[in-house]
Write a protein that holds these residues in place. Structure first.
Motif, PDB file in Angstrom:
ATOM      1  N   ALA A   1       0.761  -1.227   0.062  1.00  0.00           N
ATOM      2  CA  ALA A   1      -0.175   0.078   0.238  1.00  0.00           C
ATOM      3  C   ALA A   1       1.153   1.479   0.028  1.00  0.00           C
ATOM      4  O   ALA A   1       0.420   2.193  -0.856  1.00  0.00           O
ATOM      5  CB  ALA A   1      -1.024  -0.154   1.261  1.00  0.00           C
ATOM      6  N   ALA A   2       1.675   1.632   0.364  1.00  0.00           N
ATOM      7  CA  ALA A   2       3.050   2.134   0.510  1.00  0.00           C
ATOM      8  C   ALA A   2       3.636   3.207  -0.062  1.00  0.00           C
ATOM      9  O   ALA A   2       3.828   3.843  -0.570  1.00  0.00           O
ATOM     10  CB  ALA A   2       3.869   2.064   1.786  1.00  0.00           C
ATOM     11  N   GLN A   3       3.748   1.465  -1.037  1.00  0.00           N
ATOM     12  CA  GLN A   3       4.923   1.868  -2.521  1.00  0.00           C
ATOM     13  C   GLN A   3       3.517   2.379  -3.844  1.00  0.00           C
ATOM     14  O   GLN A   3       3.751   2.709  -4.502  1.00  0.00           O
ATOM     15  CB  GLN A   3       4.743   0.465  -2.596  1.00  0.00           C
ATOM     16  N   ALA A   4       2.551   1.574  -3.705  1.00  0.00           N
ATOM     17  CA  ALA A   4       2.028   2.285  -4.271  1.00  0.00           C
ATOM     18  C   ALA A   4       1.514   3.649  -4.186  1.00  0.00           C
ATOM     19  O   ALA A   4       0.950   4.021  -5.084  1.00  0.00           O
ATOM     20  CB  ALA A   4      -0.232   1.277  -4.424  1.00  0.00           C
ATOM     21  N   LEU A   5       0.747   4.436  -3.059  1.00  0.00           N
ATOM     22  CA  LEU A   5       0.515   5.797  -2.522  1.00  0.00           C
ATOM     23  C   LEU A   5       2.511   6.849  -3.463  1.00  0.00           C
ATOM     24  O   LEU A   5       1.964   7.707  -3.710  1.00  0.00           O
ATOM     25  CB  LEU A   5       0.454   5.426  -1.432  1.00  0.00           C
ATOM     26  N   ALA A   6       3.327   6.117  -3.042  1.00  0.00           N
ATOM     27  CA  ALA A   6       4.552   6.597  -3.514  1.00  0.00           C
ATOM     28  C   ALA A   6       4.468   6.991  -4.830  1.00  0.00           C
ATOM     29  O   ALA A   6       5.031   7.617  -5.877  1.00  0.00           O
ATOM     30  CB  ALA A   6       5.514   5.498  -3.051  1.00  0.00           C
ATOM     31  N   ASP A   7       3.879   5.504  -5.767  1.00  0.00           N
ATOM     32  CA  ASP A   7       3.099   5.881  -6.904  1.00  0.00           C
ATOM     33  C   ASP A   7       2.785   6.798  -7.944  1.00  0.00           C
ATOM     34  O   ASP A   7       3.444   7.426  -8.858  1.00  0.00           O
ATOM     35  CB  ASP A   7       3.452   4.235  -7.616  1.00  0.00           C
ATOM     36  N   VAL A   8       1.166   6.658  -6.924  1.00  0.00           N
ATOM     37  CA  VAL A   8       0.144   7.816  -6.925  1.00  0.00           C
ATOM     38  C   VAL A   8       1.042   9.282  -7.127  1.00  0.00           C
ATOM     39  O   VAL A   8       1.038  10.055  -7.895  1.00  0.00           O
ATOM     40  CB  VAL A   8      -0.145   7.627  -5.993  1.00  0.00           C
ATOM     41  N   ALA A   9       2.401   9.834  -6.096  1.00  0.00           N
ATOM     42  CA  ALA A   9       2.551  10.671  -5.369  1.00  0.00           C
ATOM     43  C   ALA A   9       3.637  11.191  -6.464  1.00  0.00           C
ATOM     44  O   ALA A   9       3.304  12.092  -7.061  1.00  0.00           O
ATOM     45  CB  ALA A   9       3.554  10.356  -4.391  1.00  0.00           C
ATOM     46  N   ARG A  10       4.595  10.032  -7.296  1.00  0.00           N
ATOM     47  CA  ARG A  10       4.949  10.256  -8.183  1.00  0.00           C
ATOM     48  C   ARG A  10       4.784  10.228  -8.936  1.00  0.00           C
ATOM     49  O   ARG A  10       4.722  11.496  -9.929  1.00  0.00           O
ATOM     50  CB  ARG A  10       6.291   9.142  -8.640  1.00  0.00           C
ATOM     51  N   ASP A  11       3.614   9.995  -9.648  1.00  0.00           N
ATOM     52  CA  ASP A  11       2.802  10.687 -11.014  1.00  0.00           C
ATOM     53  C   ASP A  11       2.052  11.660 -10.917  1.00  0.00           C
ATOM     54  O   ASP A  11       2.274  12.254 -12.323  1.00  0.00           O
ATOM     55  CB  ASP A  11       1.661   8.770 -11.445  1.00  0.00           C
ATOM     56  N   VAL A  12       1.160  11.698 -10.042  1.00  0.00           N
ATOM     57  CA  VAL A  12       0.841  13.398  -9.706  1.00  0.00           C
ATOM     58  C   VAL A  12       1.433  14.421  -9.586  1.00  0.00           C
ATOM     59  O   VAL A  12       1.542  15.058 -10.377  1.00  0.00           O
ATOM     60  CB  VAL A  12      -0.305  13.294  -7.768  1.00  0.00           C
ATOM     61  N   THR A  13       3.208  14.695  -9.488  1.00  0.00           N
ATOM     62  CA  THR A  13       3.786  15.489  -9.747  1.00  0.00           C
ATOM     63  C   THR A  13       4.337  15.422 -10.744  1.00  0.00           C
ATOM     64  O   THR A  13       3.971  16.439 -11.246  1.00  0.00           O
ATOM     65  CB  THR A  13       4.433  15.110  -8.633  1.00  0.00           C
ATOM     66  N   ARG A  14       4.755  14.501 -11.211  1.00  0.00           N
ATOM     67  CA  ARG A  14       4.898  14.841 -12.581  1.00  0.00           C
ATOM     68  C   ARG A  14       3.969  15.314 -13.923  1.00  0.00           C
ATOM     69  O   ARG A  14       4.085  15.103 -14.531  1.00  0.00           O
ATOM     70  CB  ARG A  14       5.599  13.921 -13.618  1.00  0.00           C
ATOM     71  N   GLY A  15       2.405  14.860 -13.738  1.00  0.00           N
ATOM     72  CA  GLY A  15       1.523  15.567 -14.386  1.00  0.00           C
ATOM     73  C   GLY A  15       1.704  16.403 -14.073  1.00  0.00           C
ATOM     74  O   GLY A  15       0.329  16.981 -15.247  1.00  0.00           O
ATOM     75  N   PHE A  16       1.712  18.018 -13.363  1.00  0.00           N
ATOM     76  CA  PHE A  16       0.828  18.894 -13.685  1.00  0.00           C
ATOM     77  C   PHE A  16       2.441  19.379 -13.738  1.00  0.00           C
ATOM     78  O   PHE A  16       3.197  19.590 -13.112  1.00  0.00           O
ATOM     79  CB  PHE A  16       0.332  19.455 -12.109  1.00  0.00           C
ATOM     80  N   GLY A  17       2.336  20.608 -13.790  1.00  0.00           N
ATOM     81  CA  GLY A  17       3.439  21.628 -13.674  1.00  0.00           C
ATOM     82  C   GLY A  17       2.986  23.570 -12.782  1.00  0.00           C
ATOM     83  O   GLY A  17       2.983  22.228 -11.514  1.00  0.00           O
ATOM     84  N   GLU A  18       2.958  24.216 -12.869  1.00  0.00           N
ATOM     85  CA  GLU A  18       3.765  25.430 -12.034  1.00  0.00           C
ATOM     86  C   GLU A  18       2.102  25.274 -11.089  1.00  0.00           C
ATOM     87  O   GLU A  18       1.903  25.493 -10.127  1.00  0.00           O
ATOM     88  CB  GLU A  18       3.994  26.874 -12.025  1.00  0.00           C
ATOM     89  N   ASP A  19       0.971  24.891 -11.904  1.00  0.00           N
ATOM     90  CA  ASP A  19      -0.683  25.324 -10.855  1.00  0.00           C
ATOM     91  C   ASP A  19      -0.931  23.235 -10.783  1.00  0.00           C
ATOM     92  O   ASP A  19      -1.864  22.909 -10.683  1.00  0.00           O
ATOM     93  CB  ASP A  19      -1.355  25.049 -12.109  1.00  0.00           C
ATOM     94  N   SER A  20       0.153  22.918  -9.323  1.00  0.00           N
ATOM     95  CA  SER A  20      -0.164  21.444  -8.951  1.00  0.00           C
ATOM     96  C   SER A  20      -1.381  21.638  -7.754  1.00  0.00           C
ATOM     97  O   SER A  20      -1.359  22.691  -6.797  1.00  0.00           O
ATOM     98  CB  SER A  20       1.246  20.798  -9.073  1.00  0.00           C
TER      99      SER A  20
END
Length: 94
Positions: free
Chosen positions: A48-67
């Motif tokens: 579960a922790a690894q899955a959330l870490a993957d989500v965090a990485r994907d979310v921060t990559r998917g947005f620019g300055e307006d995260s």
């Protein structure tokens, strides 16, 4: 004389299910109907922790300055019901 053979008895695996929720409204994003087998709750927690870490990485990559802020949780359950909940909260403050 017979020698007794030692048999390796692996720890029995238990099936855990990982349901994803949007924390803001509590709605399920995805419910796990198949589950995954792990030897214990600690291994399921690590997943579960690894899955959330993957989500965090994907979310921060998917947005620019307006995260946007992002909140989700994973509820882990076994055949008897919920056993743990892991939460991810990303609050970007500038």
């Amino acid at each position: 004389m017979f020698k007794r053979r030692l048999r390796f008895s692996p720890q029995p695996l238990k099936r855990y299910y990982f349901d994803y929720f949007d924390i803001r409204d509590g709605d399920a994003i995805a419910s796990d109907e198949e589950g995954v087998e792990f030897p214990d709750i600690k291994a399921a927690q690590d997943e579960a922790a690894q899955a959330l870490a993957d989500v965090a990485r994907d979310v921060t990559r998917g947005f620019g300055e307006d995260s946007p802020n992002y909140r989700m949780s994973i509820e882990v359950r076994d055949g008897d019901g919920p056993v743990l909940r892991a939460k991810l909260v990303l609050d970007f403050v500038r």
